[in-house]
Design a protein around this motif. Structure first.
Motif, PDB file in Angstrom:
ATOM      1  N   ALA A 313      21.311  61.178 127.227  1.00 19.88           N
ATOM      2  CA  ALA A 313      22.569  61.899 127.026  1.00 19.88           C
ATOM      3  C   ALA A 313      22.348  63.397 126.867  1.00 19.88           C
ATOM      4  O   ALA A 313      21.303  63.847 126.386  1.00 19.88           O
ATOM      5  CB  ALA A 313      23.289  61.349 125.802  1.00 19.88           C
ATOM      6  N   SER A 314      23.357  64.140 127.282  1.00 17.04           N
ATOM      7  CA  SER A 314      23.408  65.565 126.973  1.00 17.04           C
ATOM      8  C   SER A 314      24.376  65.739 125.811  1.00 17.04           C
ATOM      9  O   SER A 314      24.994  64.776 125.347  1.00 17.04           O
ATOM     10  CB  SER A 314      23.904  66.354 128.186  1.00 17.04           C
ATOM     11  OG  SER A 314      25.280  66.090 128.411  1.00 17.04           O
ATOM     12  N   GLY A 315      24.535  66.969 125.361  1.00 16.02           N
ATOM     13  CA  GLY A 315      25.430  67.212 124.239  1.00 16.02           C
ATOM     14  C   GLY A 315      26.881  66.922 124.544  1.00 16.02           C
ATOM     15  O   GLY A 315      27.699  66.790 123.628  1.00 16.02           O
ATOM     16  N   GLU A 316      27.224  66.809 125.830  1.00  9.85           N
ATOM     17  CA  GLU A 316      28.618  66.594 126.217  1.00  9.85           C
ATOM     18  C   GLU A 316      29.005  65.124 126.287  1.00  9.85           C
ATOM     19  O   GLU A 316      30.186  64.795 126.375  1.00  9.85           O
ATOM     20  CB  GLU A 316      28.886  67.252 127.576  1.00  9.85           C
ATOM     21  CG  GLU A 316      28.718  68.771 127.560  1.00  9.85           C
ATOM     22  CD  GLU A 316      29.009  69.387 128.912  1.00  9.85           C
ATOM     23  OE1 GLU A 316      29.209  68.618 129.880  1.00  9.85           O
ATOM     24  OE2 GLU A 316      29.038  70.619 129.002  1.00  9.85           O
ATOM     25  N   HIS A 317      28.021  64.236 126.263  1.00 14.88           N
ATOM     26  CA  HIS A 317      28.326  62.814 126.401  1.00 14.88           C
ATOM     27  C   HIS A 317      28.864  62.230 125.099  1.00 14.88           C
ATOM     28  O   HIS A 317      28.416  62.590 124.008  1.00 14.88           O
ATOM     29  CB  HIS A 317      27.076  62.032 126.822  1.00 14.88           C
ATOM     30  CG  HIS A 317      26.692  62.236 128.248  1.00 14.88           C
ATOM     31  ND1 HIS A 317      25.547  62.896 128.633  1.00 14.88           N
ATOM     32  CD2 HIS A 317      27.318  61.872 129.392  1.00 14.88           C
ATOM     33  CE1 HIS A 317      25.469  62.928 129.952  1.00 14.88           C
ATOM     34  NE2 HIS A 317      26.534  62.316 130.440  1.00 14.88           N
ATOM     35  N   ILE A 318      29.808  61.323 125.245  1.00 14.15           N
ATOM     36  CA  ILE A 318      30.353  60.577 124.117  1.00 14.15           C
ATOM     37  C   ILE A 318      29.813  59.155 124.193  1.00 14.15           C
ATOM     38  O   ILE A 318      29.995  58.471 125.208  1.00 14.15           O
ATOM     39  CB  ILE A 318      31.892  60.553 124.150  1.00 14.15           C
ATOM     40  CG1 ILE A 318      32.452  61.977 124.067  1.00 14.15           C
ATOM     41  CG2 ILE A 318      32.443  59.683 123.025  1.00 14.15           C
ATOM     42  CD1 ILE A 318      33.956  62.043 124.279  1.00 14.15           C
ATOM     43  N   CYS A 319      29.162  58.707 123.137  1.00 16.60           N
ATOM     44  CA  CYS A 319      28.574  57.368 123.147  1.00 16.60           C
ATOM     45  C   CYS A 319      29.670  56.305 123.157  1.00 16.60           C
ATOM     46  O   CYS A 319      30.642  56.378 122.394  1.00 16.60           O
ATOM     47  CB  CYS A 319      27.671  57.175 121.930  1.00 16.60           C
ATOM     48  SG  CYS A 319      26.713  55.638 121.981  1.00 16.60           S
TER      49      CYS A 319
END
Length: 390
Positions: A313-319
C-alpha cells in the motif's frame, strides 16, 4: 466444448448486428467454464461506434441496453496516449458515449476498439487460464496453439493492457491470428462474422480442455466425514465480527474441495493467485486456512492480510475489511462466506472453479497465477478505492 450456435435462431438477427451481438454474448455467458458472474466482455463495431458490454451486466442475461455505444475514433485515440489513469479513462469513455443513459463501458473498451474486426469476444475460460497458471504456461500455450495465437504476458486490465497490446501489434497483421491468450487472465477471439468469432472461442477452449482431459485426473470419491456445525458456526460468527455484517456460509465438500484441503503444501498453494484477476475483488487474494482452531486460523489470516496490505500500500490506499471471503478447512473442504445468500453463492461458484483449476495445474507442474503485488493492484484498483473515499 460444444458450440451452442443455432443457425435457425440466428437467421432472425442477420440484419441486426447488435441483436446478433446479444445472441452470441448470451451463448458465451451460459457456460460457467467460460465466464462467471459478470466476467468477460464482448463488443460489436457498427459504423463509427463500438457497442461494448457495459458495467453491471452479465453476459448470460445481457440485452441491447447492456451495450455502451462509444465513439470508435475516441477510443482508438486513447490507445495512442502515453499515459492515462483508469479514472480518467472511464471519464473520457463516458464523454465519448452517444447515449449518456447507457452503463459505463467495460474497462477493456479501448482494447476492443483497436482489434480491427467487427465482433470481439473475451472470456476467462477455465481450461485456458489453468494452462497459463502453470510453471511453463506460456511455452505450453505457444506450443499448443502455434504461431497464429498471440500470447501476451500478464498486464493489469485497463489502459495499461490496451496500450501494451496497441504497441505490440503495430506491425502485426491481425488477419494472421486466430486469437489472443492473455496469461493468467483469459482469451480473445475476433472476426467480422459473429458465428465465426464465437466458434473460434469454442475451438480454442476445446483444445485446452482436451489437453487437460488427457493429462489430469480429478477426484470423484465422496468423503463421509463432514465439517461439524459448531465449527461452521464459530467460523461464521468470527467472520461476521470482522466484516461488521451477518454472514451466510456455504459448505463446499465436493471431492475436489476435499482433495485440495488435504494437500501437504496447502498454505503455499492458496497464496499463489486466483484463477483470473477480477476474482480477487470478490474473494480476496487468499482464503483463511482453518486447521483445528478456528480462532487461531482467523487470527493468522488477519495478520497475513495486514502484512499483505502494508507491503504493497501507499499512503493513499484505504485498507478493506479484514474478513476472509472463503475458508479452507484442512481435511474437510471449503466454506464460502458471503454477506448474504447471493454473495455466498457467487463466492462458492468462483471457489469451486478455482479449486478444479488448482488441482489440474498441480498435476502439470504446479499452480501459480498472479503475485501478491499483482493481486493487490487489482484488489486496490483506483476505481474501487474511489468508491470508498466518497
Amino acid at each position: 466444448m460444444k458450440s451452442l450456435f443455432d443457425d435457425a435462431t440466428a437467421v432472425s438477427f442477420r440484419n441486426d448486428p447488435l441483436a446478433m451481438r446479444v445472441y452470441t454474448s448470451q451463448l458465451l455467458g451460459r457456460d460457467k467454464n467460460l465466464v462467471l458472474h459478470g466476467g468477460g466482455n464482448t463488443s460489436v463495431k457498427i459504423g463509427t461506434t463500438l457497442y461494448v458490454k457495459g458495467s453491471g451486466w452479465n453476459l448470460d442475461t445481457i440485452e441491447k441496453p447492456g451495450f455502451s455505444p462509444v465513439d470508435l475514433g475516441a477510443l482508438c485515440a486513447m490507445a495512442g496516449r502515453e499515459r492515462l489513469s483508469d479514472a480518467q479513462m472511464v471519464k473520457e469513455q463516458r464523454e465519448a458515449m452517444s447515449d449518456q443513459s447507457a452503463p459505463n463501458p467495460s474497462i477493456e473498451a479501448i482494447l476492443h476498439a483497436i482489434i480491427p474486426f467487427a465482433y470481439v469476444d473475451h472470456t476467462h475460460a477455465d481450461a485456458v487460464a489453468t494452462l497459463t497458471n502453470t510453471p511453463e504456461g506460456k511455452k505450453l500455450v505457444q506450443a499448443l496453439y502455434g504461431p497464429d495465437m498471440l500470447v501476451i504476458d500478464y498486464v493489469m486490465p485497463g489502459f495499461e493492457l490496451a496500450k501494451h497490446i496497441y504497441n505490440l501489434t503495430r506491425t502485426i497483421d491481425w488477419n494472421t491470428l486466430k486469437g489472443m491468450v492473455l496469461m493468467h487472465h483469459g482469451v480473445f477471439t475476433f472476426d467480422d462474422d459473429a458465428k465465426r468469432a464465437y466458434e473460434k472461442m469454442i475451438d480454442i477452449v476445446t483444445v485446452a480442455e482436451e489437453y487437460l482431459k488427457a493429462r489430469v485426473s480429478l477426484p470423484s470419491t465422496e468423503c463421509a466425514r463432514k465439517a461439524d456445525s459448531a465449527l461452521l458456526s464459530t467460523l461464521t460468527e468470527e467472520t461476521s465480527s470482522l466484516r461488521g455484517t451477518d454472514i451466510t456460509a456455504v459448505l463446499l465438500d465436493s471431492p475436489q474441495a476435499l482433495t485440495l484441503s488435504r494437500l501437504p503444501n496447502l498454505k503455499n498453494i492458496i497464496r499463489n493467485g486466483e484463477l483470473t484477476p477480477e476474482h480477487v475483488i470478490r474473494i480476496k487474494p487468499f482464503p483463511v486456512l482453518i486447521r483445528e482452531d478456528v480462532s487461531a486460523g482467523m487470527a493468522e489470516f488477519v495478520r497475513d492480510y495486514r502484512d499483505y496490505f502494508d507491503a504493497h500500500a501507499s499512503g493513499e490506499h484505504i485498507c478493506l475489511d479484514l474478513a476472509p471471503r472463503y475458508a479452507i478447512i484442512e481435511g474437510l473442504g471449503a466454506v464460502a462466506l458471503g454477506k448474504d445468500a447471493q454473495e455466498a453463492a457467487v463466492i462458492a461458484d468462483i471457489v469451486e472453479h478455482t479449486i478444479t483449476a488448482i488441482l489440474s495445474a498441480e498435476q502439470l507442474g504446479g499452480w501459480g497465477s498472479l503475485t501478491l503485488a499483482q493481486m493487490f493492484d487489482m484488489e486496490y484498483w483506483e476505481l474501487e478505492q474511489a468508491k470508498l473515499k466518497k
